[in-house]
Design a protein around this motif. Structure first.
Motif, mmCIF file in Angstrom:
data_model
loop_
_atom_site.group_PDB
_atom_site.id
_atom_site.type_symbol
_atom_site.label_atom_id
_atom_site.label_comp_id
_atom_site.label_asym_id
_atom_site.label_seq_id
_atom_site.Cartn_x
_atom_site.Cartn_y
_atom_site.Cartn_z
ATOM 1 N N ARG A 384 0.291 -1.489 0.227
ATOM 2 C CA ARG A 384 -0.007 -0.059 0.257
ATOM 3 C C ARG A 384 0.604 1.443 -0.295
ATOM 4 N N PRO A 385 0.834 2.204 -0.457
ATOM 5 C CA PRO A 385 1.945 3.181 -0.428
ATOM 6 C C PRO A 385 1.342 4.291 0.599
ATOM 7 N N GLY A 386 0.327 3.963 0.977
ATOM 8 C CA GLY A 386 0.319 4.719 2.205
ATOM 9 C C GLY A 386 0.398 6.672 2.129
ATOM 10 N N ALA A 387 0.987 7.825 2.855
ATOM 11 C CA ALA A 387 1.245 8.929 2.218
ATOM 12 C C ALA A 387 1.978 9.467 1.038
ATOM 13 N N LEU A 388 2.482 8.159 0.884
ATOM 14 C CA LEU A 388 3.490 8.277 -0.938
ATOM 15 C C LEU A 388 2.679 8.671 -1.835
ATOM 16 N N THR A 389 1.138 8.578 -2.372
ATOM 17 C CA THR A 389 0.152 8.973 -3.109
ATOM 18 C C THR A 389 0.561 10.520 -3.333
ATOM 19 N N ASP A 390 0.362 11.107 -1.408
ATOM 20 C CA ASP A 390 -0.424 12.629 -1.425
ATOM 21 C C ASP A 390 1.423 13.016 -1.280
ATOM 22 N N GLN A 391 2.502 12.453 -1.210
ATOM 23 C CA GLN A 391 3.729 13.655 -1.195
ATOM 24 C C GLN A 391 3.675 15.034 -1.864
ATOM 25 N N ALA A 392 4.509 15.809 -1.019
ATOM 26 C CA ALA A 392 4.297 16.295 -1.995
ATOM 27 C C ALA A 392 5.934 16.781 -3.374
ATOM 28 N N ASP A 393 6.144 16.093 -3.101
ATOM 29 C CA ASP A 393 7.807 16.159 -3.815
ATOM 30 C C ASP A 393 7.580 14.814 -4.533
ATOM 31 N N LEU A 394 6.082 14.056 -4.374
ATOM 32 C CA LEU A 394 6.529 13.098 -5.579
ATOM 33 C C LEU A 394 6.498 13.291 -7.486
ATOM 34 N N ARG A 395 5.870 14.796 -7.670
ATOM 35 C CA ARG A 395 6.646 15.082 -8.958
ATOM 36 C C ARG A 395 7.849 14.706 -9.216
ATOM 37 N N ALA A 396 8.781 15.698 -8.500
ATOM 38 C CA ALA A 396 10.238 15.084 -8.214
ATOM 39 C C ALA A 396 10.324 14.163 -8.646
ATOM 40 N N THR A 397 10.557 12.990 -7.730
ATOM 41 C CA THR A 397 10.523 11.955 -7.611
ATOM 42 C C THR A 397 10.512 11.197 -8.813
ATOM 43 N N LEU A 398 9.891 11.427 -8.936
ATOM 44 C CA LEU A 398 9.198 10.515 -10.876
ATOM 45 C C LEU A 398 9.662 11.605 -12.123
ATOM 46 N N THR A 399 9.955 12.516 -12.096
ATOM 47 C CA THR A 399 10.957 13.416 -12.593
ATOM 48 C C THR A 399 12.218 13.135 -13.876
ATOM 49 N N PRO A 400 12.412 11.991 -15.093
ATOM 50 C CA PRO A 400 13.402 12.245 -15.361
ATOM 51 C C PRO A 400 14.389 12.806 -15.280
#
Ligand code: SF4
Length: 407
Positions: A384-400
């Motif tokens: 389960r991703p828990g809070a990961l889905t809503d994490q504020a810096d998620l975009r940055a971690t997924l941007t190549p």
């Protein structure tokens, strides 16, 4: 006047054809010559697609009949006012080249376009003569794609579709007013009318197919090309135009071609080509509309451009985090297709696998060929991703990471 050799003509007219991206050859009917009759094949070894690094198809002999043109489209290097070197093939030369290259196994078929010589009808007639000679005189069974000149008489367009596997009519620019300004001899309405007439022919051929063997009519359908970045149209507008073209004319593909600046043209055109990534993102967005159930408006509104840094599905997911995580053991196919990093094949395999077992993260890793992009958006038996889905810096971690420019 200098008389050009065949090789010189080929150099000029194959180079001039490279600006047209609408040459993929999928979806045609099956013909082959393995029984010793005819020449060429659209099957097996006959057609294998090869793409140049810039995404253009190179498996066909892709040439213009001529790059002389009486039109003056500002965005085109072949326009009448351009001082580019000119050349013209005869009908027989194109036929001989196609057969010669095919027999040497260099090509799988022919993509033929042309500048407008004398008149649209005269030009279309010449192109039809090439296809007719290949099919009737030489029993050529390889692939033929003809570029249709929308201003040509409808019976000539129909003849082109009888001999060709695919026909395409370029819509040219996303906005009608840009076409009027930059290509004064062309009419957006005329282009759409010609597309409508081809669609009618394809539909009629399909209707009669069950009753008798009708003459084939562009069995691989019709496609078009839109130049991107020559006018101010946004990606939302471009995708909106594509969406309407798919719906109204049953197009197989819309090809996006980044505008290439050409010498000595109007200052109304931009001095630089748009980033190639823009073309790539448009293809991804187009794919989402055609195979992933996305509405155009979900991807980009009329006044929006696509995010160049991340793919359009990830961009949508990040804006719609409330729709995630998706439980891969329960969700329907439609919802699974919206998960970033999951393609159609992966989703279909997961649906197959979950018939006999609960999906775990390891299955997803294997079937999706990677987890980083998928993990924040899914639930599996053991994750389960828990809070990961809503994490504020998620975009940055997924941007190549962006590769620094060399210049
Ligand atoms: S019709 Fe326009 S786009 Fe086509 S070859 Fe002529 S100038 Fe170029």
């Amino acid at each position: 006047m200098t008389v050009l050799t065949l090789k010189q003509k080929l150099a000029i007219l194959s180079d001039a054809a490279k600006y047209d991206a609408s040459c993929a050859s999928s979806g045609t009917s099956k013909r082959d010559s393995s029984n010793g009759r005819g020449v060429g094949s659209t099957e097996g070894m006959g057609i294998c697609h090869a793409y140049a690094p810039d995404g253009r198809c190179i498996s066909l002999l892709k040439i213009l009949l001529t790059n002389f043109c009486v039109y003056d489209c500002a965005y085109c290097v072949n326009r009448v006012t351009s001082n580019t070197p000119r050349a013209r093939f005869t009908v027989q030369e194109v036929v001989d080249l196609t057969l010669g290259f095919y027999k040497r196994n260099y090509i799988e078929g022919l993509f033929l376009s042309s500048g407008i010589i004398r008149s649209p009808d005269y030009t279309m007639e010449e192109m039809v003569r090439v296809a007719q000679s290949l099919r009737l005189d030489h029993d050529f069974r390889g692939y033929i794609h003809l570029k249709v000149i929308p201003e040509a008489a409808p019976d000539l367009v129909n003849k082109a579709a009888l001999y060709a596997d695919r026909v395409s009519i370029n819509i040219e620019l996303p906005r009608d007013e840009s076409l009027t300004a930059l290509a004064p001899e062309k009419s957006a309405q005329g282009i759409r009318k010609a597309m409508g007439s081809v669609r009618l022919g394809i539909d009629q051929a399909a209707d009669t197919a069950a009753k008798a063997r009708p003459p084939s009519f562009a069995p691989a359908g019709q496609s078009t090309q839109m130049i991107v970045g020559a006018d101010a149209a946004t990606d939302g507008e471009i995708l909106g135009r594509s969406d309407r073209l798919y719906g109204a004319y049953g197009l197989r593909r819309v090809y996006y071609s980044a505008y290439s600046p050409i010498p000595d043209t109007t200052s109304r055109l931009p001095p630089m080509r748009p980033p190639l990534m823009r073309e790539h993102r448009l293809y991804q967005a187009d794919w989402l509309m055609r195979f992933y159930g996305f509405e155009r408006i979900e991807i980009a509104a009329d006044n929006e451009d696509l995010d160049l840094a991340i793919d359009p599905k990830l961009a949508w997911a990040l804006k719609n985090r409330g729709q995630f995580p998706v439980d891969l053991n329960r969700a329907d196919r439609e919802r699974m297709l919206r998960v970033p990093g999951l393609g159609v094949k992966s989703v279909d395999k997961m649906i197959e696998v979950r018939r006999y077992k609960r999906l775990v993260l390891e299955d997803v890793k294997r079937l999706a060929r990677g987890l980083a992009k998928v993990k924040p958006f899914i639930v599996t038996q053991d994750w389960r991703p828990g809070a990961l889905t809503d994490q504020a810096d998620l975009r940055a971690t997924l941007t190549p990471p962006q590769q620094p420019s060399l210049f």
